[in-house]
Scaffold this motif. Structure first.
Motif, PDB file in Angstrom:
ATOM      1  N   GLN A 112       7.828  58.930  -5.449  1.00 57.39           N
ATOM      2  CA  GLN A 112       6.671  58.873  -4.563  1.00 57.39           C
ATOM      3  C   GLN A 112       5.433  59.424  -5.274  1.00 57.39           C
ATOM      4  N   ASP A 113       5.600  60.540  -5.992  1.00 60.19           N
ATOM      5  CA  ASP A 113       4.473  61.106  -6.740  1.00 60.19           C
ATOM      6  C   ASP A 113       3.973  60.121  -7.800  1.00 60.19           C
ATOM      7  N   LEU A 114       4.890  59.486  -8.490  1.00 59.62           N
ATOM      8  CA  LEU A 114       4.508  58.505  -9.510  1.00 59.62           C
ATOM      9  C   LEU A 114       3.773  57.323  -8.889  1.00 59.62           C
ATOM     10  N   HIS A 115       4.214  56.904  -7.712  1.00 62.84           N
ATOM     11  CA  HIS A 115       3.545  55.800  -7.020  1.00 62.84           C
ATOM     12  C   HIS A 115       2.108  56.191  -6.666  1.00 62.84           C
ATOM     13  N   GLN A 116       1.923  57.412  -6.161  1.00 60.32           N
ATOM     14  CA  GLN A 116       0.570  57.875  -5.822  1.00 60.32           C
ATOM     15  C   GLN A 116      -0.300  57.960  -7.074  1.00 60.32           C
ATOM     16  N   GLN A 117       0.259  58.434  -8.163  1.00 60.69           N
ATOM     17  CA  GLN A 117      -0.501  58.514  -9.410  1.00 60.69           C
ATOM     18  C   GLN A 117      -0.872  57.124  -9.910  1.00 60.69           C
ATOM     19  N   ARG A 118       0.031  56.176  -9.757  1.00 58.97           N
ATOM     20  CA  ARG A 118      -0.250  54.792 -10.163  1.00 58.97           C
ATOM     21  C   ARG A 118      -1.398  54.233  -9.348  1.00 58.97           C
ATOM     22  N   GLN A 119      -1.366  54.488  -8.032  1.00 59.76           N
ATOM     23  CA  GLN A 119      -2.445  54.011  -7.172  1.00 59.76           C
ATOM     24  C   GLN A 119      -3.771  54.634  -7.593  1.00 59.76           C
ATOM     25  N   SER A 120      -3.763  55.919  -7.923  1.00 56.76           N
ATOM     26  CA  SER A 120      -4.989  56.597  -8.374  1.00 56.76           C
ATOM     27  C   SER A 120      -5.498  55.972  -9.671  1.00 56.76           C
ATOM     28  N   LEU A 121      -4.596  55.708 -10.605  1.00 59.79           N
ATOM     29  CA  LEU A 121      -4.997  55.090 -11.872  1.00 59.79           C
ATOM     30  C   LEU A 121      -5.556  53.686 -11.657  1.00 59.79           C
ATOM     31  N   LEU A 122      -4.935  52.920 -10.777  1.00 59.22           N
ATOM     32  CA  LEU A 122      -5.449  51.570 -10.495  1.00 59.22           C
ATOM     33  C   LEU A 122      -6.837  51.646  -9.869  1.00 59.22           C
ATOM     34  N   HIS A 123      -7.041  52.587  -8.954  1.00 62.55           N
ATOM     35  CA  HIS A 123      -8.354  52.757  -8.330  1.00 62.55           C
ATOM     36  C   HIS A 123      -9.399  53.167  -9.372  1.00 62.55           C
ATOM     37  N   ALA A 124      -9.039  54.095 -10.257  1.00 64.77           N
ATOM     38  CA  ALA A 124      -9.948  54.523 -11.319  1.00 64.77           C
ATOM     39  C   ALA A 124     -10.274  53.353 -12.249  1.00 64.77           C
ATOM     40  N   ASN A 125      -9.293  52.525 -12.530  1.00 65.77           N
ATOM     41  CA  ASN A 125      -9.500  51.351 -13.389  1.00 65.77           C
ATOM     42  C   ASN A 125     -10.482  50.385 -12.733  1.00 65.77           C
ATOM     43  N   ASP A 126     -10.313  50.125 -11.434  1.00 70.05           N
ATOM     44  CA  ASP A 126     -11.235  49.246 -10.711  1.00 70.05           C
ATOM     45  C   ASP A 126     -12.648  49.823 -10.726  1.00 70.05           C
ATOM     46  N   THR A 127     -12.762  51.123 -10.499  1.00 73.74           N
ATOM     47  CA  THR A 127     -14.073  51.775 -10.513  1.00 73.74           C
ATOM     48  C   THR A 127     -14.703  51.667 -11.898  1.00 73.74           C
ATOM     49  N   LEU A 128     -13.912  51.851 -12.939  1.00 77.43           N
ATOM     50  CA  LEU A 128     -14.400  51.750 -14.307  1.00 77.43           C
ATOM     51  C   LEU A 128     -14.923  50.349 -14.598  1.00 77.43           C
ATOM     52  N   HIS A 129     -14.210  49.331 -14.141  1.00 67.30           N
ATOM     53  CA  HIS A 129     -14.678  47.954 -14.351  1.00 67.30           C
ATOM     54  C   HIS A 129     -15.994  47.721 -13.617  1.00 67.30           C
ATOM     55  N   GLY A 130     -16.124  48.279 -12.413  1.00 66.31           N
ATOM     56  CA  GLY A 130     -17.385  48.157 -11.669  1.00 66.31           C
ATOM     57  C   GLY A 130     -18.524  48.827 -12.406  1.00 66.31           C
ATOM     58  N   VAL A 131     -18.299  50.016 -12.943  1.00 67.88           N
ATOM     59  CA  VAL A 131     -19.328  50.727 -13.710  1.00 67.88           C
ATOM     60  C   VAL A 131     -19.686  49.945 -14.964  1.00 67.88           C
ATOM     61  N   ASP A 132     -18.678  49.378 -15.626  1.00 67.69           N
ATOM     62  CA  ASP A 132     -18.915  48.588 -16.831  1.00 67.69           C
ATOM     63  C   ASP A 132     -19.796  47.380 -16.512  1.00 67.69           C
ATOM     64  N   ASP A 133     -19.523  46.703 -15.399  1.00 72.26           N
ATOM     65  CA  ASP A 133     -20.350  45.564 -14.986  1.00 72.26           C
ATOM     66  C   ASP A 133     -21.782  46.003 -14.723  1.00 72.26           C
ATOM     67  N   ASN A 134     -21.947  47.147 -14.049  1.00 67.14           N
ATOM     68  CA  ASN A 134     -23.291  47.651 -13.757  1.00 67.14           C
ATOM     69  C   ASN A 134     -24.042  48.018 -15.043  1.00 67.14           C
ATOM     70  N   ILE A 135     -23.325  48.605 -16.004  1.00 66.50           N
ATOM     71  CA  ILE A 135     -23.954  48.948 -17.281  1.00 66.50           C
ATOM     72  C   ILE A 135     -24.404  47.684 -18.006  1.00 66.50           C
ATOM     73  N   SER A 136     -23.594  46.631 -17.975  1.00 63.88           N
ATOM     74  CA  SER A 136     -23.959  45.362 -18.615  1.00 63.88           C
ATOM     75  C   SER A 136     -25.222  44.788 -17.973  1.00 63.88           C
ATOM     76  N   LYS A 137     -25.278  44.802 -16.648  1.00 64.04           N
ATOM     77  CA  LYS A 137     -26.468  44.287 -15.951  1.00 64.04           C
ATOM     78  C   LYS A 137     -27.697  45.117 -16.301  1.00 64.04           C
ATOM     79  N   SER A 138     -27.551  46.450 -16.333  1.00 60.57           N
ATOM     80  CA  SER A 138     -28.670  47.331 -16.676  1.00 60.57           C
ATOM     81  C   SER A 138     -29.151  47.056 -18.093  1.00 60.57           C
ATOM     82  N   LYS A 139     -28.223  46.835 -19.016  1.00 57.49           N
ATOM     83  CA  LYS A 139     -28.596  46.557 -20.397  1.00 57.49           C
ATOM     84  C   LYS A 139     -29.404  45.271 -20.485  1.00 57.49           C
ATOM     85  N   LYS A 140     -28.994  44.245 -19.747  1.00 57.34           N
ATOM     86  CA  LYS A 140     -29.740  42.979 -19.749  1.00 57.34           C
ATOM     87  C   LYS A 140     -31.141  43.175 -19.170  1.00 57.34           C
TER      88      LYS A 140
END
Length: 167
Positions: free
Chosen positions: A102-130
């Protein structure tokens, strides 16, 4: 007990199966002795011979059998206790494993959420650079345009003064 012993870990399983075989053999010996004594009890003449021939021998044999039976019963009870303890340990281990999963599942969910957030930030940085690149180009273009206008105005004033002063 045989099924429970077979489902345990190999190092514990071998010991328990050996003891179980020993207990089964003791039990079979006691059963056969019980049958023999029961058949002897059914035969009254054999019973009388047994009682007359050696009451002391019968008592010592009976005491010996009782002692072996008590030892077998004690070993069986100890084995039952060990099996219960093993089962309790197994259940605790299983419970711990479920908790860890159960702990591993919660950690996996946290990592997936962080990954999604990171991709969103990366997209925003690309737009800002343009946007910043486009702003820089416009600024450079505007500098050239203003510089060109200043040069044209200076040339025009110089020509105006030249023609005005030369007349």
């Amino acid at each position: 007990m045989d099924l429970e012993a077979r489902s345990l870990q190999p190092n514990v399983k071998a010991v328990l199966l050996a003891k179980l075989r020993e207990y089964k053999s003791d039990l079979n010996n006691l059963k056969s002795e019980h049958k023999r004594l029961a058949s002897a009890n059914s035969n009254q003449a054999a019973r009388d011979d047994l009682l007359e021939s050696g009451m002391a021998d019968a008592m010592s044999v009976s005491a010996n059998q009782r002692g072996r039976l008590m030892m077998s019963t004690e070993r069986l009870n100890e084995s039952s206790d060990r099996i219960k303890e093993s089962r309790r340990t197994m259940l605790e281990t299983e419970e711990l494993g479920v908790s860890i999963l159960q702990d591993l599942h919660q950690q996996r969910q946290s990592l997936l959420h962080a990954n999604d957030t990171l991709h969103g930030v990366d997209d925003n940085i690309s737009k800002s650079k343009k946007i910043l690149t486009n702003m820089s180009r416009r600024m450079s273009r505007n500098k050239w345009i203003i510089s060109s206008i200043i040069v044209v105005l200076v040339v025009a004033i110089a020509l105006f003064l030249y023609f005005k002063l030369s007349k």
